[in-house]
Design a protein around this motif. Sequence first.
Motif, PDB file in Angstrom:
ATOM      1  N   PRO A  51      33.535  30.164   4.244  1.00 41.38           N
ATOM      2  CA  PRO A  51      32.049  30.600   4.238  1.00 41.38           C
ATOM      3  C   PRO A  51      31.324  29.727   3.180  1.00 41.38           C
ATOM      4  O   PRO A  51      30.218  28.978   3.559  1.00 41.38           O
ATOM      5  CB  PRO A  51      31.925  31.889   3.515  1.00 41.38           C
ATOM      6  CG  PRO A  51      33.204  32.625   4.113  1.00 41.38           C
ATOM      7  CD  PRO A  51      34.154  31.634   4.080  1.00 41.38           C
ATOM      8  N   PRO A  52      32.028  29.525   1.884  1.00 44.45           N
ATOM      9  CA  PRO A  52      31.180  28.358   1.022  1.00 44.45           C
ATOM     10  C   PRO A  52      31.304  27.135   1.546  1.00 44.45           C
ATOM     11  O   PRO A  52      30.197  26.261   1.326  1.00 44.45           O
ATOM     12  CB  PRO A  52      31.820  28.414  -0.354  1.00 44.45           C
ATOM     13  CG  PRO A  52      33.050  29.297   0.028  1.00 44.45           C
ATOM     14  CD  PRO A  52      32.886  30.145   1.251  1.00 44.45           C
ATOM     15  N   ALA A  55      28.461  27.043   4.072  1.00 45.32           N
ATOM     16  CA  ALA A  55      27.110  27.189   3.600  1.00 45.32           C
ATOM     17  C   ALA A  55      26.922  25.798   2.895  1.00 45.32           C
ATOM     18  O   ALA A  55      25.383  25.298   2.753  1.00 45.32           O
ATOM     19  CB  ALA A  55      27.350  28.196   2.571  1.00 45.32           C
ATOM     20  N   ASP A  56      27.691  25.160   2.121  1.00 48.37           N
ATOM     21  CA  ASP A  56      27.476  23.804   1.594  1.00 48.37           C
ATOM     22  C   ASP A  56      27.137  22.847   2.637  1.00 48.37           C
ATOM     23  O   ASP A  56      26.574  21.764   2.100  1.00 48.37           O
ATOM     24  CB  ASP A  56      28.596  23.311   0.873  1.00 48.37           C
ATOM     25  CG  ASP A  56      29.022  24.223  -0.510  1.00 48.37           C
ATOM     26  OD1 ASP A  56      28.067  24.958  -0.932  1.00 48.37           O
ATOM     27  OD2 ASP A  56      30.096  23.905  -1.224  1.00 48.37           O
ATOM     28  N   PHE A  75      30.217  35.357   3.991  1.00 46.79           N
ATOM     29  CA  PHE A  75      29.075  34.564   4.536  1.00 46.79           C
ATOM     30  C   PHE A  75      27.687  35.234   4.281  1.00 46.79           C
ATOM     31  O   PHE A  75      26.719  34.473   3.956  1.00 46.79           O
ATOM     32  CB  PHE A  75      29.103  34.552   6.383  1.00 46.79           C
ATOM     33  CG  PHE A  75      30.081  33.584   6.633  1.00 46.79           C
ATOM     34  CD1 PHE A  75      29.577  31.996   6.322  1.00 46.79           C
ATOM     35  CD2 PHE A  75      31.352  33.611   7.361  1.00 46.79           C
ATOM     36  CE1 PHE A  75      30.272  31.048   7.010  1.00 46.79           C
ATOM     37  CE2 PHE A  75      31.961  32.431   7.784  1.00 46.79           C
ATOM     38  CZ  PHE A  75      31.710  31.350   7.581  1.00 46.79           C
ATOM     39  N   LYS A  77      26.774  36.986   1.775  1.00 48.63           N
ATOM     40  CA  LYS A  77      26.586  36.396   0.301  1.00 48.63           C
ATOM     41  C   LYS A  77      26.088  35.074   0.107  1.00 48.63           C
ATOM     42  O   LYS A  77      25.509  34.783  -0.816  1.00 48.63           O
ATOM     43  CB  LYS A  77      27.517  36.764  -0.663  1.00 48.63           C
ATOM     44  CG  LYS A  77      28.097  38.202  -0.806  1.00 48.63           C
ATOM     45  CD  LYS A  77      29.404  38.409  -1.440  1.00 48.63           C
ATOM     46  CE  LYS A  77      29.664  39.837  -1.628  1.00 48.63           C
ATOM     47  NZ  LYS A  77      30.859  39.939  -2.537  1.00 48.63           N
ATOM     48  N   HIS A  78      26.542  34.254   1.082  1.00 48.12           N
ATOM     49  CA  HIS A  78      25.923  32.947   1.204  1.00 48.12           C
ATOM     50  C   HIS A  78      24.657  32.436   1.888  1.00 48.12           C
ATOM     51  O   HIS A  78      24.417  31.262   2.190  1.00 48.12           O
ATOM     52  CB  HIS A  78      26.976  32.051   1.450  1.00 48.12           C
ATOM     53  CG  HIS A  78      28.123  31.509   0.420  1.00 48.12           C
ATOM     54  ND1 HIS A  78      29.153  32.523   0.343  1.00 48.12           N
ATOM     55  CD2 HIS A  78      28.289  30.773  -0.502  1.00 48.12           C
ATOM     56  CE1 HIS A  78      29.794  31.869  -0.631  1.00 48.12           C
ATOM     57  NE2 HIS A  78      29.376  31.063  -1.090  1.00 48.12           N
ATOM     58  N   ASN A  79      23.876  33.744   2.331  1.00 44.77           N
ATOM     59  CA  ASN A  79      22.925  33.882   3.210  1.00 44.77           C
ATOM     60  C   ASN A  79      23.040  33.328   4.724  1.00 44.77           C
ATOM     61  O   ASN A  79      22.248  32.345   4.947  1.00 44.77           O
ATOM     62  CB  ASN A  79      21.899  33.203   2.476  1.00 44.77           C
ATOM     63  CG  ASN A  79      21.127  33.859   1.246  1.00 44.77           C
ATOM     64  OD1 ASN A  79      21.154  35.207   1.186  1.00 44.77           O
ATOM     65  ND2 ASN A  79      21.013  33.043  -0.024  1.00 44.77           N
TER      66      ASN A  79
END
Length: 112
Positions: A51-52, A55-56, A75, A77-79
């Motif tokens: 997920p991060p 997202a990055d 996911f 939480k990472h929008n």
Amino acid sequence: MKKKIAVPVKEGILDGHFGHCSHFALLDVMDNTIVAEDLVAAPPHEPGLLPPFLADLGVTDVIAGGMGNQAIQIFNKHNVNVFVGAPQMGAKELVTGFLNESLSFTANYCDH
């Protein structure tokens, strides 16, 4: 509206096991049109890493076959929006179907 959609793939087709895919197809979308496509190697499987990682890379949405509930929550939480239960098709075909709302999703077939 601008989006970046990630699809876990193996040999260009949706990989049913999200966490163990070899690559991600990343498709840039502008106003419901695919404007760019890239293939990125997935990092080694490690719980909570993807997920991060995605997202990055600017991913806004993920289309997957199956995914564990914990990964979906991370996911979110990472929008990043997650859509599971996608059929095994090519990434571009999946995203096109998603964008024109003709893609049918079934149940999430990951149970862990």
